[in-house]
Design a protein around this motif. Structure first.
Motif, mmCIF file in Angstrom:
data_model
loop_
_atom_site.group_PDB
_atom_site.id
_atom_site.type_symbol
_atom_site.label_atom_id
_atom_site.label_comp_id
_atom_site.label_asym_id
_atom_site.label_seq_id
_atom_site.Cartn_x
_atom_site.Cartn_y
_atom_site.Cartn_z
ATOM 1 N N THR A 163 -13.157 -8.292 -5.177
ATOM 2 C CA THR A 163 -13.513 -8.263 -6.600
ATOM 3 C C THR A 163 -13.492 -6.838 -7.147
ATOM 4 O OG1 THR A 163 -14.910 -10.214 -6.344
ATOM 5 C CG2 THR A 163 -15.306 -8.837 -8.274
ATOM 6 N N GLU A 164 -13.853 -5.875 -6.305
ATOM 7 C CA GLU A 164 -14.020 -4.488 -6.760
ATOM 8 C C GLU A 164 -12.735 -3.666 -6.679
ATOM 9 O OE1 GLU A 164 -17.099 -3.036 -4.261
ATOM 10 O OE2 GLU A 164 -18.713 -4.068 -5.342
ATOM 11 N N ASP A 165 -11.761 -4.076 -5.848
ATOM 12 C CA ASP A 165 -10.595 -3.221 -5.602
ATOM 13 C C ASP A 165 -9.388 -3.670 -6.427
ATOM 14 O OD1 ASP A 165 -9.425 -1.037 -3.845
ATOM 15 O OD2 ASP A 165 -8.014 -2.680 -3.473
ATOM 16 N N ALA A 166 -8.945 -2.796 -7.327
ATOM 17 C CA ALA A 166 -7.826 -3.113 -8.214
ATOM 18 C C ALA A 166 -6.513 -3.241 -7.449
ATOM 19 C CB ALA A 166 -7.701 -2.041 -9.295
ATOM 20 N N GLU A 167 -6.338 -2.443 -6.405
ATOM 21 C CA GLU A 167 -5.089 -2.485 -5.636
ATOM 22 C C GLU A 167 -4.929 -3.828 -4.924
ATOM 23 O OE1 GLU A 167 -1.474 -1.262 -3.848
ATOM 24 O OE2 GLU A 167 -2.583 -0.735 -5.655
ATOM 25 N N LEU A 168 -6.017 -4.367 -4.384
ATOM 26 C CA LEU A 168 -5.950 -5.684 -3.749
ATOM 27 C C LEU A 168 -5.576 -6.756 -4.772
ATOM 28 C CD1 LEU A 168 -9.013 -5.788 -1.293
ATOM 29 C CD2 LEU A 168 -6.578 -5.736 -0.704
ATOM 30 N N GLN A 169 -6.127 -6.647 -5.948
ATOM 31 C CA GLN A 169 -5.828 -7.630 -6.990
ATOM 32 C C GLN A 169 -4.358 -7.532 -7.409
ATOM 33 O OE1 GLN A 169 -8.750 -7.343 -10.187
ATOM 34 N NE2 GLN A 169 -10.373 -6.929 -8.703
ATOM 35 N N ARG A 170 -3.823 -6.301 -7.466
ATOM 36 C CA ARG A 170 -2.414 -6.117 -7.826
ATOM 37 C C ARG A 170 -1.500 -6.711 -6.764
ATOM 38 N NH1 ARG A 170 1.755 -2.866 -6.907
ATOM 39 N NH2 ARG A 170 0.627 -1.696 -5.302
ATOM 40 N N LEU A 171 -1.832 -6.450 -5.488
ATOM 41 C CA LEU A 171 -1.016 -6.986 -4.391
ATOM 42 C C LEU A 171 -1.052 -8.515 -4.377
ATOM 43 C CD1 LEU A 171 -1.985 -4.472 -1.551
ATOM 44 C CD2 LEU A 171 0.263 -4.718 -2.623
ATOM 45 N N GLN A 172 -2.201 -9.070 -4.667
ATOM 46 C CA GLN A 172 -2.324 -10.525 -4.697
ATOM 47 C C GLN A 172 -1.455 -11.118 -5.813
ATOM 48 O OE1 GLN A 172 -6.245 -12.215 -5.628
ATOM 49 N NE2 GLN A 172 -5.954 -13.596 -3.885
ATOM 50 N N GLN A 173 -1.442 -10.462 -6.963
ATOM 51 C CA GLN A 173 -0.615 -10.932 -8.074
ATOM 52 C C GLN A 173 0.868 -10.822 -7.735
ATOM 53 O OE1 GLN A 173 -1.668 -12.379 -11.019
ATOM 54 N NE2 GLN A 173 0.526 -12.814 -11.205
ATOM 55 N N GLN A 174 1.275 -9.730 -7.064
ATOM 56 C CA GLN A 174 2.666 -9.553 -6.671
ATOM 57 C C GLN A 174 3.112 -10.643 -5.702
ATOM 58 O OE1 GLN A 174 2.787 -5.455 -5.215
ATOM 59 N NE2 GLN A 174 3.976 -4.871 -7.033
ATOM 60 N N GLN A 175 2.220 -11.053 -4.794
ATOM 61 C CA GLN A 175 2.565 -12.120 -3.850
ATOM 62 C C GLN A 175 2.939 -13.398 -4.595
ATOM 63 O OE1 GLN A 175 -0.324 -12.710 -0.594
ATOM 64 N NE2 GLN A 175 -1.036 -10.609 -0.955
ATOM 65 N N GLN A 176 2.206 -13.699 -5.613
ATOM 66 C CA GLN A 176 2.447 -14.931 -6.364
ATOM 67 C C GLN A 176 3.777 -14.904 -7.110
ATOM 68 O OE1 GLN A 176 -0.990 -15.283 -8.890
ATOM 69 N NE2 GLN A 176 -2.429 -15.560 -7.182
ATOM 70 N N ASP A 177 4.242 -13.688 -7.436
ATOM 71 C CA ASP A 177 5.459 -13.555 -8.236
ATOM 72 C C ASP A 177 6.688 -13.231 -7.395
ATOM 73 O OD1 ASP A 177 3.803 -13.932 -10.404
ATOM 74 O OD2 ASP A 177 3.551 -11.785 -10.786
ATOM 75 N N SER A 178 6.546 -13.209 -6.055
ATOM 76 C CA SER A 178 7.633 -12.756 -5.188
ATOM 77 C C SER A 178 8.218 -13.897 -4.370
ATOM 78 C CB SER A 178 7.134 -11.664 -4.232
ATOM 79 O OG SER A 178 6.638 -10.552 -4.944
ATOM 80 N N ALA A 179 9.477 -13.673 -3.909
ATOM 81 C CA ALA A 179 10.129 -14.626 -3.018
ATOM 82 C C ALA A 179 9.489 -14.550 -1.633
ATOM 83 C CB ALA A 179 11.618 -14.313 -2.933
ATOM 84 N N ALA A 180 9.861 -15.489 -0.745
ATOM 85 C CA ALA A 180 9.186 -15.640 0.550
ATOM 86 C C ALA A 180 9.242 -14.371 1.394
ATOM 87 C CB ALA A 180 9.796 -16.810 1.310
ATOM 88 N N GLY A 181 10.419 -13.733 1.494
ATOM 89 C CA GLY A 181 10.555 -12.553 2.350
ATOM 90 C C GLY A 181 9.662 -11.407 1.893
ATOM 91 N N LYS A 182 9.723 -11.093 0.607
ATOM 92 C CA LYS A 182 8.903 -10.005 0.072
ATOM 93 C C LYS A 182 7.426 -10.383 0.103
ATOM 94 C CE LYS A 182 8.451 -6.853 -3.818
ATOM 95 N NZ LYS A 182 8.948 -6.479 -5.165
ATOM 96 N N ARG A 183 7.126 -11.678 -0.095
ATOM 97 C CA ARG A 183 5.731 -12.133 -0.068
ATOM 98 C C ARG A 183 5.099 -11.868 1.301
ATOM 99 N NH1 ARG A 183 6.237 -17.459 -0.766
ATOM 100 N NH2 ARG A 183 6.611 -17.148 -3.005
ATOM 101 N N PHE A 184 5.887 -12.085 2.348
ATOM 102 C CA PHE A 184 5.375 -11.834 3.708
ATOM 103 C C PHE A 184 4.979 -10.371 3.874
ATOM 104 C CE2 PHE A 184 6.273 -10.434 8.090
ATOM 105 C CZ PHE A 184 5.347 -11.216 8.782
#
Length: 287
Positions: A163-184
């Motif tokens: 909840t407190e870390d902006a970088e974790l939230q950004r990475l989580q959002q990127q996972q949702q918007d990425s293809a399988a290889g990059k998501r891994f």
């Protein structure tokens, strides 16, 4: 003097108290005296009401104003049966804790320390170490050992960090918007950052804990290994951040507990505060 080599636990009654030369042997011990602890004798001292290892009768051997709490024995308490060993250790601890109630703060003696040649051998040893024993009993008078366990509840602890870390939230959002290889790859990066943040947060909490309790105690020892003391269990749904033993004047017990209360209120953090114990961790190595 003989002592079993079974226990290597660094903060148990077996280890950080009285140290004795170790010698393995299987033959019977001649007129042995198993020693639990040393105490200061006064006119107001009470007799110990519990039995010792194997329901042995407890007696006290006195030299001047120092007494050794003992039972008669004929062999070392040496076994590969861990259940049996734990029972012996807890019986040893029970006698020392009872001595603490009856005589005031004792000097705990290492588990399975045995003198041959009866009472006279113990008296001679006390006499030869009398000044040092008096000094240590005085140092520990009206002082007890307390244990402070700092735990995290992983689900709540990680949620707070996420909840407190902006970088974790950004990475989580990127996972949702990425293809399988990059998501891994992003998942691995996410997990690594979460692990690093957890370690950093645990280190911060540990340092804060030590800083907060230091003014109230005389000595602190961090303990990472498992203890044979009865308070040393980690609940299945928690992770230990740290465990410390502290030596404190008994008058500081309430203040120490109050100081720990602020940790109890935090999300994902729990404290276990136990004691008073006899000063197992802070007893000297006399030889």
């Amino acid at each position: 003097m003989y002592s079993s080599e079974q226990m290597t636990d660094s903060d148990s009654p077996a280890e950080r108290s009285e140290q004795a030369p170790e010698e393995k042997r299987t033959e019977p011990i001649s007129n042995g005296r198993y020693v639990y602890c040393l105490v200061h004798i006064t006119d107001q001292s009470e007799q110990i009401a519990v039995t010792g290892i194997g329901d042995s009768e407890i007696t006290i051997i006195e030299h001047k104003d120092i007494g050794a709490i003992v039972h008669h024995c004929e062999e070392l308490y040496d076994t590969d049966d861990l259940t049996q060993l734990k029972q012996w250790l807890l019986a040893h601890q029970r006698v020392v804790d009872e001595a603490n109630q009856s005589y005031g703060t004792p000097l705990p003696i290492r588990f399975d320390t045995i003198f041959e040649e009866g009472d006279s051998s113990v008296k001679r040893w006390i006499e030869s170490h009398y000044d040092r024993l008096q000094e240590e009993l005085s140092r520990l008078k009206n002082r007890s050992e307390y244990r402070v366990h700092l735990f995290s509840v992983p689900s709540k602890f990680e949620k707070q960090i996420k909840t407190e870390d902006a970088e974790l939230q950004r990475l989580q959002q990127q996972q949702q918007d990425s293809a399988a290889g990059k998501r891994f790859l992003l998942e691995k990066k996410y997990d690594n950052r979460l692990r690093e943040l957890k370690q950093d947060r645990q280190s911060e909490l540990k340092e804060e804990l030590l800083e907060n309790i230091s003014p109230l105690v005389e000595e602190i020892v961090e303990q990472e290994s498992q203890s044979s003391l009865q308070d040393d269990t980690v609940p299945e749904d928690k992770e230990r951040i740290t465990r410390v033993a502290v030596l404190a004047d008994e008058s500081q017990e309430t203040a120490l507990g109050d100081q720990l209360d602020e940790f109890v209120e935090r999300d994902g953090i729990e404290i276990r505060f136990t004691g008073p114990w006899a000063p197992y961790t802070f007893s000297p190595e006399l030889g």
